[in-house]
Scaffold this active site. Structure first.
Site, short mmCIF file in Angstrom:
data_model
loop_
_atom_site.label_atom_id
_atom_site.label_comp_id
_atom_site.label_asym_id
_atom_site.label_seq_id
_atom_site.Cartn_x
_atom_site.Cartn_y
_atom_site.Cartn_z
N HIS A 227 0.86 -1.18 0.00
CA HIS A 227 0.00 0.00 0.00
C HIS A 227 0.90 1.24 0.00
CE1 HIS A 227 -3.52 2.48 0.85
NE2 HIS A 227 -2.81 3.07 1.79
N THR B 148 -6.00 -8.81 5.80
CA THR B 148 -7.08 -9.31 6.67
C THR B 148 -8.39 -8.76 6.09
OG1 THR B 148 -6.89 -7.31 8.01
CG2 THR B 148 -5.59 -9.23 8.72
#
Ligand code: GRF
Length: 194
Positions: free
Chosen positions: A108, A140
């Protein structure tokens, strides 16, 4: 270890990951798949001898579960041990994430937990931050939220635009992701900071 990589576009992070998996590296690339059949990263993967697959998410008109079921077919056939999201721009359902929980990584372009989501560079500039960077984390069900495996920091310069900052962060991503994957494939999950 067998590594599959998901991309949506140019796949510059995928290229660096594939290039890094040589010699005594504990992992090998077994598949590069994309949600966009036009993703130019698919041709780059093929040129490096990595099998590819494409499942057009537009063919499933917002039925996210159906798209993911179609994507899972070539993905599971490749029998990956590790799944790397690299410039993959689709949000995955908790069901899909659970298939790979604990062995799915994402990169990210921000120093998480700052700026999850999109437009990270514009937001960092807007906030007047003096540094930016990239994060590799375990995926997740919560977007951009899993345990951090590594971060790379870059300075923000006064004359920076989102474009110039994005370019600087991308070069940091290209150093960070291969370093994290090599450790993760060797069973090391202690975070690194570049
Ligand atoms: C870039 O914005 C990068 O920061 C992010 O995904 C986008 C495309 O990356 N990780 P890539 O060139 O497809 O790897």
């Amino acid at each position: 270890r067998r590594v599959a990589i998901l991309i949506s576009g140019g796949g510059s992070n995928m290229v660096e990951l594939v290039r890094s998996m040589t010699g005594d590296h504990p992992a090998r690339p077994v598949l590069v798949a994309s949600n966009d059949p036009q993703a130019t990263g698919l041709a780059r993967a093929a040129a490096m001898g990595v099998p590819t697959a494409a499942v057009d998410h537009r063919a499933f008109k917002g039925d996210r579960a159906a798209f993911e079921a179609a994507l899972l077919e070539p993905l599971l056939a490749a029998q990956p041990d590790i799944l790397c999201l690299a410039g993959f721009m689709r949000i995955l359902t908790p069901g899909f994430v659970q298939c790979f929980e604990g062995r799915m990584l994402n990169i990210h372009p921000s120093l998480l937990p700052k700026y999850p989501g999109l437009h990270t560079h514009a937001r960092a500039l807007e906030a007047g931050d003096t540094e930016a960077g990239a994060t590799v984390h375990l995926v997740t069900p919560v977007l951009d939220d899993g345990p951090i495996l590594g971060q790379a920091r870059v300075p923000i310069r006064p004359e920076d635009t989102p474009k110039t900052l994005a370019a600087r962060v991308l070069t940091a991503e290209h150093r960070l992701y291969p370093a994290v994957l090599r450790r993760f494939a060797a069973g090391i999950t202690q975070r690194i900071d570049l």
